[in-house]
Design a protein around this motif. Structure first.
Motif, PDB file in Angstrom:
ATOM      1  N   GLU A   1       0.824  -1.214   0.000  1.00 30.12           N
ATOM      2  CA  GLU A   1       0.000   0.000   0.000  1.00 30.12           C
ATOM      3  C   GLU A   1       0.858   1.266   0.000  1.00 30.12           C
ATOM      4  O   GLU A   1       0.546   2.225  -0.699  1.00 30.12           O
ATOM      5  CB  GLU A   1      -0.969  -0.004   1.188  1.00 30.12           C
ATOM      6  CG  GLU A   1      -2.062  -1.032   1.002  1.00 30.12           C
ATOM      7  CD  GLU A   1      -3.400  -0.620   1.569  1.00 30.12           C
ATOM      8  OE1 GLU A   1      -3.567   0.537   2.003  1.00 30.12           O
ATOM      9  OE2 GLU A   1      -4.305  -1.471   1.556  1.00 30.12           O
ATOM     10  N   SER A   2       1.948   1.256   0.758  1.00 33.12           N
ATOM     11  CA  SER A   2       2.805   2.437   0.833  1.00 33.12           C
ATOM     12  C   SER A   2       3.499   2.733  -0.489  1.00 33.12           C
ATOM     13  O   SER A   2       3.556   3.878  -0.930  1.00 33.12           O
ATOM     14  CB  SER A   2       3.858   2.258   1.930  1.00 33.12           C
ATOM     15  OG  SER A   2       3.236   2.195   3.180  1.00 33.12           O
TER      16      SER A   2
ATOM     17  N   TYR B   1      10.603   4.184  -3.020  1.00 36.77           N
ATOM     18  CA  TYR B   1       9.547   4.580  -2.084  1.00 36.77           C
ATOM     19  C   TYR B   1       9.756   3.957  -0.703  1.00 36.77           C
ATOM     20  O   TYR B   1       8.895   4.036   0.151  1.00 36.77           O
ATOM     21  CB  TYR B   1       8.174   4.222  -2.646  1.00 36.77           C
ATOM     22  CG  TYR B   1       7.859   5.053  -3.869  1.00 36.77           C
ATOM     23  CD1 TYR B   1       7.381   6.344  -3.734  1.00 36.77           C
ATOM     24  CD2 TYR B   1       8.100   4.559  -5.154  1.00 36.77           C
ATOM     25  CE1 TYR B   1       7.129   7.132  -4.845  1.00 36.77           C
ATOM     26  CE2 TYR B   1       7.844   5.343  -6.266  1.00 36.77           C
ATOM     27  CZ  TYR B   1       7.362   6.625  -6.106  1.00 36.77           C
ATOM     28  OH  TYR B   1       7.116   7.400  -7.200  1.00 36.77           O
ATOM     29  N   ARG B   2      10.928   3.336  -0.510  1.00 38.16           N
ATOM     30  CA  ARG B   2      11.304   2.790   0.797  1.00 38.16           C
ATOM     31  C   ARG B   2      12.735   3.193   1.097  1.00 38.16           C
ATOM     32  O   ARG B   2      13.616   3.076   0.250  1.00 38.16           O
ATOM     33  CB  ARG B   2      11.201   1.268   0.800  1.00 38.16           C
ATOM     34  CG  ARG B   2       9.776   0.790   0.866  1.00 38.16           C
ATOM     35  CD  ARG B   2       9.646  -0.706   0.938  1.00 38.16           C
ATOM     36  NE  ARG B   2      10.605  -1.331   1.821  1.00 38.16           N
ATOM     37  CZ  ARG B   2      11.061  -2.572   1.611  1.00 38.16           C
ATOM     38  NH1 ARG B   2      10.666  -3.280   0.589  1.00 38.16           N
ATOM     39  NH2 ARG B   2      11.916  -3.109   2.463  1.00 38.16           N
ATOM     40  N   HIS B   3      12.957   3.647   2.316  1.00 35.70           N
ATOM     41  CA  HIS B   3      14.271   4.108   2.743  1.00 35.70           C
ATOM     42  C   HIS B   3      15.329   3.012   2.589  1.00 35.70           C
ATOM     43  O   HIS B   3      16.413   3.251   2.055  1.00 35.70           O
ATOM     44  CB  HIS B   3      14.195   4.590   4.193  1.00 35.70           C
ATOM     45  CG  HIS B   3      15.473   5.135   4.709  1.00 35.70           C
ATOM     46  ND1 HIS B   3      16.370   4.357   5.403  1.00 35.70           N
ATOM     47  CD2 HIS B   3      16.002   6.373   4.630  1.00 35.70           C
ATOM     48  CE1 HIS B   3      17.415   5.107   5.727  1.00 35.70           C
ATOM     49  NE2 HIS B   3      17.219   6.328   5.277  1.00 35.70           N
ATOM     50  N   ASP B   4      15.014   1.803   3.059  1.00 32.86           N
ATOM     51  CA  ASP B   4      16.017   0.736   3.009  1.00 32.86           C
ATOM     52  C   ASP B   4      16.390   0.359   1.573  1.00 32.86           C
ATOM     53  O   ASP B   4      17.552   0.065   1.281  1.00 32.86           O
ATOM     54  CB  ASP B   4      15.576  -0.494   3.806  1.00 32.86           C
ATOM     55  CG  ASP B   4      14.238  -1.053   3.386  1.00 32.86           C
ATOM     56  OD1 ASP B   4      13.405  -0.307   2.858  1.00 32.86           O
ATOM     57  OD2 ASP B   4      14.028  -2.267   3.603  1.00 32.86           O
ATOM     58  N   ASN B   5      15.435   0.410   0.650  1.00 29.02           N
ATOM     59  CA  ASN B   5      15.754   0.141  -0.753  1.00 29.02           C
ATOM     60  C   ASN B   5      16.681   1.221  -1.316  1.00 29.02           C
ATOM     61  O   ASN B   5      17.579   0.928  -2.105  1.00 29.02           O
ATOM     62  CB  ASN B   5      14.483   0.072  -1.602  1.00 29.02           C
ATOM     63  CG  ASN B   5      13.693  -1.191  -1.374  1.00 29.02           C
ATOM     64  OD1 ASN B   5      14.134  -2.102  -0.682  1.00 29.02           O
ATOM     65  ND2 ASN B   5      12.508  -1.244  -1.935  1.00 29.02           N
ATOM     66  N   PHE B   6      16.441   2.459  -0.916  1.00 28.08           N
ATOM     67  CA  PHE B   6      17.274   3.544  -1.417  1.00 28.08           C
ATOM     68  C   PHE B   6      18.697   3.444  -0.877  1.00 28.08           C
ATOM     69  O   PHE B   6      19.670   3.648  -1.614  1.00 28.08           O
ATOM     70  CB  PHE B   6      16.659   4.906  -1.072  1.00 28.08           C
ATOM     71  CG  PHE B   6      17.364   6.047  -1.738  1.00 28.08           C
ATOM     72  CD1 PHE B   6      17.271   6.240  -3.112  1.00 28.08           C
ATOM     73  CD2 PHE B   6      18.153   6.915  -1.009  1.00 28.08           C
ATOM     74  CE1 PHE B   6      17.944   7.279  -3.745  1.00 28.08           C
ATOM     75  CE2 PHE B   6      18.827   7.965  -1.627  1.00 28.08           C
ATOM     76  CZ  PHE B   6      18.718   8.134  -3.004  1.00 28.08           C
TER      77      PHE B   6
END
Length: 168
Positions: A40-41, A62-67
């Protein structure tokens, strides 16, 4: 078998978490709350994002850890959360991925300050509070369905042993 292991096993089968967005084109059921929230995020809400500012790279997450992973793998940033000692020569490795991620963070212009539960209509002031509430509804619904399934299973297979530990 531990109760948490049993519950996780049951959730794998019933996938209690469901996307709450109308017309969602993705597979819309999830066995873990974290998977549902991530869906959803990232897919629907996108209340924050990280846009890479390295030269010729406009990668968006759209996710900090992925970035952070992008910065480490693609640009050679180190993943430590705190720089140990400043160095004379500045390089990508001297700046941590966490610091760079902070510089690349972009919040969406629209930040909801009140959201309504689609099950009971109660208003919540944050997405986090709403998702905790929605998850409880989803678990309650799925456990009622599980009770029906186990009742039918006992009728069809009277000698079967069906544990209700996760239903309490």
């Amino acid at each position: 078998i531990k109760t948490s292991d049993w519950t996780r096993h049951v959730y794998e089968h019933i996938q209690p978490f469901t996307c709450t967005w109308e017309d969602c084109l993705a597979p819309a059921t999830f066995k873990r709350k974290a998977d549902w929230l991530r869906h959803e995020s990232e897919t629907h809400r996108q209340l924050e994002r990280w846009v890479c500012s390295e030269p010729q790279c406009y990668h968006t997450c759209y996710r900090h850890d992925n970035f952070v992973q992008h910065l480490v793998r693609k640009h050679g940033f180190c993943k430590v959360k705190v720089r140990t000692k400043p160095t004379d020569k500045k390089s990508a490795a001297d700046n941590t991925a966490w610091e760079k991620a902070g510089e690349c963070h972009v919040a969406a212009e629209y930040q909801p300050n009140s959201e309504r539960c689609r099950f009971c209509g109660k208003d919540y002031v944050s997405w986090k509070l709403l998702t905790d509430h929605l998850a409880e509804h989803m678990l309650q619904i799925s456990l009622h369905v599980l009770r029906l399934v186990t009742s039918e299973a006992k009728e069809m297979f009277p000698d079967a042993v069906v544990s209700h530990r996760c239903l309490t």
